[in-house]
Design an enzyme around this catalytic site. Structure first.
Site, PDB file in Angstrom:
ATOM      1  N   GLY A  29       0.819  -1.204   0.000  1.00 14.59           N
ATOM      2  CA  GLY A  29       0.000   0.000   0.000  1.00 14.59           C
ATOM      3  C   GLY A  29       0.852   1.253   0.000  1.00 14.59           C
ATOM      4  O   GLY A  29       2.048   1.195  -0.266  1.00 14.59           O
ATOM      5  N   ASN A  30       0.216   2.368   0.239  1.00  9.42           N
ATOM      6  CA  ASN A  30       0.940   3.633   0.294  1.00  9.42           C
ATOM      7  C   ASN A  30       0.288   4.523   1.341  1.00  9.42           C
ATOM      8  O   ASN A  30      -0.746   4.174   1.909  1.00  9.42           O
ATOM      9  CB  ASN A  30       0.953   4.298  -1.084  1.00  9.42           C
ATOM     10  CG  ASN A  30      -0.444   4.595  -1.578  1.00  9.42           C
ATOM     11  OD1 ASN A  30      -1.113   5.481  -1.062  1.00  9.42           O
ATOM     12  ND2 ASN A  30      -0.915   3.828  -2.548  1.00  9.42           N
ATOM     13  N   ARG A  31       0.885   5.679   1.577  1.00  9.56           N
ATOM     14  CA  ARG A  31       0.460   6.507   2.709  1.00  9.56           C
ATOM     15  C   ARG A  31      -0.658   7.491   2.369  1.00  9.56           C
ATOM     16  O   ARG A  31      -0.995   8.339   3.188  1.00  9.56           O
ATOM     17  CB  ARG A  31       1.663   7.263   3.253  1.00  9.56           C
ATOM     18  CG  ARG A  31       2.658   6.349   3.973  1.00  9.56           C
ATOM     19  CD  ARG A  31       3.910   7.130   4.374  1.00  9.56           C
ATOM     20  NE  ARG A  31       3.577   8.335   5.110  1.00  9.56           N
ATOM     21  CZ  ARG A  31       4.313   9.449   5.115  1.00  9.56           C
ATOM     22  NH1 ARG A  31       5.418   9.492   4.418  1.00  9.56           N
ATOM     23  NH2 ARG A  31       3.934  10.500   5.802  1.00  9.56           N
ATOM     24  N   SER A  32      -1.247   7.400   1.204  1.00 14.80           N
ATOM     25  CA  SER A  32      -2.309   8.350   0.862  1.00 14.80           C
ATOM     26  C   SER A  32      -3.513   8.163   1.786  1.00 14.80           C
ATOM     27  O   SER A  32      -4.031   7.065   1.927  1.00 14.80           O
ATOM     28  CB  SER A  32      -2.739   8.149  -0.593  1.00 14.80           C
ATOM     29  OG  SER A  32      -3.831   8.997  -0.874  1.00 14.80           O
TER      30      SER A  32
END
Ligand code: C5P
Length: 235
Positions: A29-32
């Site tokens: 995933g990512n931090r958005s």
């Protein structure tokens, strides 16, 4: 009182970050957080637009500002789901804003069971490339449809703005989007933060506007650039 200058505009907005499953409990995933996309949905709705918000893993409290009678929210998890939901929404949209952070890669195989250390060794996760959703939306573009992309870029050496803008312009060309919102990100900036600062590139690559402040203020700045490009035709 907000102007109703987007009355009649049908806009599809993606927000958040996709998660690509590895096994039942893990993902890439990512931090958005989804805050900027949610702010865009809230601002567009307040100005009279009809909004479809495709939310990828956006937390309930973050989503709250988008609760509005003119905002339809669709929840998705993976890039493939987001692509599907955006393609559907795009079919009847005058404008598309791809604010979501989409994973570029996904694990080729999703383990049906939690990977365990008992198996021994360090697991290798083979990746496959995800489709570029916004590029696909550009290829399927309806007449007069406006398409806005985002570019989260870490600054070049010594925070070189020109280098960052040149990179962003190449991305704008490559993706074929009308507007590109350039978001300088780093460990402390952009992602997850409450405040934001962006540069909006016009269709010819020139700087159309800069906007900073709360993500709602930034959303207003982006929609101010979009508004005069919208012909209002429903063709
Ligand atoms: O290439 P990059 O990921 O920086 O491009 C960002 C823009 O492209 C964003 O608008 C993002 O939503 C979109 N994107 C996409 N599909 C991908 C990767 C990014 O639509 N697979």
């Amino acid at each position: 009182l907000a102007p109703r200058d987007l009355e009649g505009l049908r806009i599809a907005i993606s927000a958040g970050g996709t998660r690509e499953p590895i096994d039942p409990v893990r993902y890439l995933g990512n931090r958005s957080s989804g805050r900027q996309g949610v702010a865009l949905a809230a601002e567009a709705a307040a100005r009279g637009a009809e909004v479809t918000l495709v939310a990828a893993n956006v937390a309930g409290d973050v989503l709250a500002p988008a609760q509005h009678p003119s905002v339809r929210i669709r929840h998705v998890g993976t890039a493939a789901e987001l692509g599907q939901a955006m393609a559907e929404a795009a079919a009847s949209a005058d404008a598309i804003v791809m604010a979501a952070a989409v994973a570029d890669y996904r694990p080729v195989e999703v383990s049906p069971r939690k990977l365990t250390k008992e198996a021994g060794g360090i697991p290798a996760i083979e990746l496959a490339e995800n489709e570029d959703i916004v590029a696909g939306l550009v290829r399927a573009r309806r007449d007069g449809q406006l398409i806005v992309g985002f570019a989260a870029e870490t600054p070049g050496t010594e925070g070189d703005q020109e280098e960052l803008l040149a990179r962003a312009r190449r991305k704008q060309q490559r993706k074929g989007v009308d507007l590109l919102v350039v978001n300088e990100v780093g460990w402390e900036r952009g992602f997850e933060a409450v405040e934001n600062a962006v540069i909006v590139l016009a269709p010819d690559g020139a700087v159309a506007a800069t906007a900073s402040g709360s993500k709602r203020e930034v959303a207003a700045g982006i929609l101010d650039v979009l508004r005069p490009l919208w012909t209002g035709s429903r063709g």
